[in-house]
Design a protein around this motif. Structure first.
Motif, PDB file in Angstrom:
ATOM      1  N   ASP A 136       0.831  -1.214   0.000  1.00  0.00           N
ATOM      2  CA  ASP A 136       0.000   0.000   0.000  1.00  0.00           C
ATOM      3  C   ASP A 136       0.861   1.259   0.000  1.00  0.00           C
ATOM      4  O   ASP A 136       0.579   2.226  -0.711  1.00  0.00           O
ATOM      5  CB  ASP A 136      -0.911   0.046   1.232  1.00  0.00           C
ATOM      6  N   SER A 137       1.892   1.259   0.807  1.00  0.00           N
ATOM      7  CA  SER A 137       2.762   2.431   0.903  1.00  0.00           C
ATOM      8  C   SER A 137       3.648   2.572  -0.330  1.00  0.00           C
ATOM      9  O   SER A 137       3.906   3.696  -0.780  1.00  0.00           O
ATOM     10  CB  SER A 137       3.615   2.369   2.163  1.00  0.00           C
ATOM     11  N   LEU A 138       4.093   1.472  -0.889  1.00  0.00           N
ATOM     12  CA  LEU A 138       4.871   1.546  -2.126  1.00  0.00           C
ATOM     13  C   LEU A 138       4.022   2.137  -3.250  1.00  0.00           C
ATOM     14  O   LEU A 138       4.503   2.939  -4.052  1.00  0.00           O
ATOM     15  CB  LEU A 138       5.407   0.169  -2.509  1.00  0.00           C
ATOM     16  N   PHE A 139       2.747   1.748  -3.301  1.00  0.00           N
ATOM     17  CA  PHE A 139       1.834   2.315  -4.291  1.00  0.00           C
ATOM     18  C   PHE A 139       1.668   3.816  -4.058  1.00  0.00           C
ATOM     19  O   PHE A 139       1.736   4.614  -5.003  1.00  0.00           O
ATOM     20  CB  PHE A 139       0.471   1.614  -4.232  1.00  0.00           C
ATOM     21  N   ALA A 140       1.428   4.215  -2.817  1.00  0.00           N
ATOM     22  CA  ALA A 140       1.243   5.640  -2.510  1.00  0.00           C
ATOM     23  C   ALA A 140       2.480   6.438  -2.907  1.00  0.00           C
ATOM     24  O   ALA A 140       2.366   7.530  -3.494  1.00  0.00           O
ATOM     25  CB  ALA A 140       0.933   5.821  -1.022  1.00  0.00           C
ATOM     26  N   GLU A 141       3.636   5.901  -2.618  1.00  0.00           N
ATOM     27  CA  GLU A 141       4.897   6.565  -2.962  1.00  0.00           C
ATOM     28  C   GLU A 141       5.032   6.723  -4.480  1.00  0.00           C
ATOM     29  O   GLU A 141       5.363   7.801  -4.977  1.00  0.00           O
ATOM     30  CB  GLU A 141       6.036   5.705  -2.411  1.00  0.00           C
ATOM     31  N   ALA A 142       4.752   5.656  -5.226  1.00  0.00           N
ATOM     32  CA  ALA A 142       4.845   5.697  -6.691  1.00  0.00           C
ATOM     33  C   ALA A 142       3.800   6.646  -7.274  1.00  0.00           C
ATOM     34  O   ALA A 142       4.081   7.390  -8.222  1.00  0.00           O
ATOM     35  CB  ALA A 142       4.686   4.290  -7.269  1.00  0.00           C
ATOM     36  N   LEU A 143       2.602   6.618  -6.731  1.00  0.00           N
ATOM     37  CA  LEU A 143       1.521   7.491  -7.196  1.00  0.00           C
ATOM     38  C   LEU A 143       1.909   8.957  -7.037  1.00  0.00           C
ATOM     39  O   LEU A 143       1.778   9.764  -7.972  1.00  0.00           O
ATOM     40  CB  LEU A 143       0.244   7.203  -6.407  1.00  0.00           C
ATOM     41  N   LEU A 144       2.387   9.326  -5.866  1.00  0.00           N
ATOM     42  CA  LEU A 144       2.774  10.714  -5.615  1.00  0.00           C
ATOM     43  C   LEU A 144       3.945  11.123  -6.503  1.00  0.00           C
ATOM     44  O   LEU A 144       3.970  12.233  -7.037  1.00  0.00           O
ATOM     45  CB  LEU A 144       3.100  10.918  -4.138  1.00  0.00           C
ATOM     46  N   ALA A 145       4.898  10.218  -6.707  1.00  0.00           N
ATOM     47  CA  ALA A 145       6.042  10.507  -7.582  1.00  0.00           C
ATOM     48  C   ALA A 145       5.594  10.717  -9.025  1.00  0.00           C
ATOM     49  O   ALA A 145       6.209  11.490  -9.761  1.00  0.00           O
ATOM     50  CB  ALA A 145       7.068   9.372  -7.500  1.00  0.00           C
ATOM     51  N   ALA A 146       4.498  10.065  -9.419  1.00  0.00           N
ATOM     52  CA  ALA A 146       3.959  10.202 -10.774  1.00  0.00           C
ATOM     53  C   ALA A 146       3.051  11.425 -10.916  1.00  0.00           C
ATOM     54  O   ALA A 146       2.488  11.653 -11.982  1.00  0.00           O
ATOM     55  CB  ALA A 146       3.197   8.936 -11.155  1.00  0.00           C
ATOM     56  N   GLY A 147       2.891  12.178  -9.835  1.00  0.00           N
ATOM     57  CA  GLY A 147       2.060  13.366  -9.887  1.00  0.00           C
ATOM     58  C   GLY A 147       0.586  13.107  -9.634  1.00  0.00           C
ATOM     59  O   GLY A 147      -0.252  13.983  -9.844  1.00  0.00           O
ATOM     60  N   GLY A 148       0.268  11.904  -9.159  1.00  0.00           N
ATOM     61  CA  GLY A 148      -1.125  11.564  -8.869  1.00  0.00           C
ATOM     62  C   GLY A 148      -1.589  12.135  -7.543  1.00  0.00           C
ATOM     63  O   GLY A 148      -0.781  12.566  -6.712  1.00  0.00           O
ATOM     64  N   ARG A 149      -2.901  12.136  -7.367  1.00  0.00           N
ATOM     65  CA  ARG A 149      -3.508  12.594  -6.117  1.00  0.00           C
ATOM     66  C   ARG A 149      -3.867  11.374  -5.272  1.00  0.00           C
ATOM     67  O   ARG A 149      -4.483  10.434  -5.767  1.00  0.00           O
ATOM     68  CB  ARG A 149      -4.758  13.420  -6.403  1.00  0.00           C
ATOM     69  N   LEU A 150      -3.505  11.400  -4.011  1.00  0.00           N
ATOM     70  CA  LEU A 150      -3.716  10.284  -3.096  1.00  0.00           C
ATOM     71  C   LEU A 150      -4.958  10.507  -2.248  1.00  0.00           C
ATOM     72  O   LEU A 150      -5.155  11.593  -1.693  1.00  0.00           O
ATOM     73  CB  LEU A 150      -2.495  10.129  -2.179  1.00  0.00           C
ATOM     74  N   ILE A 151      -5.789   9.478  -2.167  1.00  0.00           N
ATOM     75  CA  ILE A 151      -6.882   9.427  -1.204  1.00  0.00           C
ATOM     76  C   ILE A 151      -6.532   8.300  -0.234  1.00  0.00           C
ATOM     77  O   ILE A 151      -6.416   7.143  -0.634  1.00  0.00           O
ATOM     78  CB  ILE A 151      -8.244   9.162  -1.868  1.00  0.00           C
ATOM     79  N   ALA A 152      -6.311   8.666   1.022  1.00  0.00           N
ATOM     80  CA  ALA A 152      -5.972   7.683   2.056  1.00  0.00           C
ATOM     81  C   ALA A 152      -7.272   7.191   2.696  1.00  0.00           C
ATOM     82  O   ALA A 152      -8.109   7.999   3.099  1.00  0.00           O
ATOM     83  CB  ALA A 152      -5.068   8.302   3.107  1.00  0.00           C
ATOM     84  N   VAL A 153      -7.428   5.878   2.761  1.00  0.00           N
ATOM     85  CA  VAL A 153      -8.610   5.263   3.371  1.00  0.00           C
ATOM     86  C   VAL A 153      -8.133   4.538   4.626  1.00  0.00           C
ATOM     87  O   VAL A 153      -7.432   3.527   4.538  1.00  0.00           O
ATOM     88  CB  VAL A 153      -9.311   4.297   2.392  1.00  0.00           C
ATOM     89  N   ILE A 154      -8.490   5.082   5.778  1.00  0.00           N
ATOM     90  CA  ILE A 154      -8.014   4.565   7.063  1.00  0.00           C
ATOM     91  C   ILE A 154      -9.118   3.690   7.659  1.00  0.00           C
ATOM     92  O   ILE A 154     -10.242   4.155   7.849  1.00  0.00           O
ATOM     93  CB  ILE A 154      -7.655   5.719   8.027  1.00  0.00           C
TER      94      ILE A 154
END
Length: 167
Positions: A47-65
């Motif tokens: 999950d965190s590797l995806f979030a890291e890659a997404l942000l590096a690609a300029g994507g917007r993150l929605i965190a679901v806790i």
């Protein structure tokens, strides 16, 4: 706009993390031409590797806790700094209406991921569901049953191992 949700193993080996991250970077390049949104529970590992890659690609993150106590009860000290960084970087943080982390909270979080996504990105070794619910294979099965396309990411050399080796 493309909205991707992610699910994946928390227990990636130390060797696997960079392999998975590279594979996620390559996958996200497919969506570089448009607006990219990613949903993640930002757990340790995939999950965190995806979030890291997404942000590096300029994507917007929605965190679901999954629950109100998730940060205090489920986030390991080794992952706390990364977890907090992702919460801070997220465009939106959705906290499920559960006081305590557990099966119901995880299933609710996974339902939100699948409901909002155009596709699921699964960092998954192909292991079948255990029947416990809420695991990676369970989410993949639910996505496929709902007709949601699934991109499985499991690069050559990836393996599961000890927790605490991620982002």
């Amino acid at each position: 706009m493309t909205t991707l949700a992610t699910t994946g193993h928390m227990d990636l080996s130390k060797v696997s993390a960079p392999l998975v991250r590279s594979a996620l970077d390559e996958l996200l390049k497919r969506y570089a031409d448009g607006e990219l949104v990613g949903l993640s529970c930002i757990a340790e590992g995939a999950d965190s590797l995806f979030a890291e890659a997404l942000l590096a690609a300029g994507g917007r993150l929605i965190a679901v806790i999954p629950s109100r106590d998730y940060r205090g009860r489920q986030v390991t000290p080794a992952h706390a700094q990364a977890f907090d960084r992702f919460v801070e970087a997220a465009d939106q943080v959705l906290v499920m209406p559960y006081e305590t982390a557990g099966r119901a909270a995880y299933e609710a979080a996974n339902a939100v991921l699948l409901d909002r996504a155009d596709r699921l990105v699964a960092v998954w070794d192909g292991t079948p569901p255990t029947g416990k619910g809420g695991g990676t294979a369970d989410v993949v099965v639910r996505a496929r049953e709902a007709g949601l396309p699934v991109d499985v990411v499991w690069p050559a050399g990836a393996e599961r191992g000890a927790q605490g080796q991620s982002a």
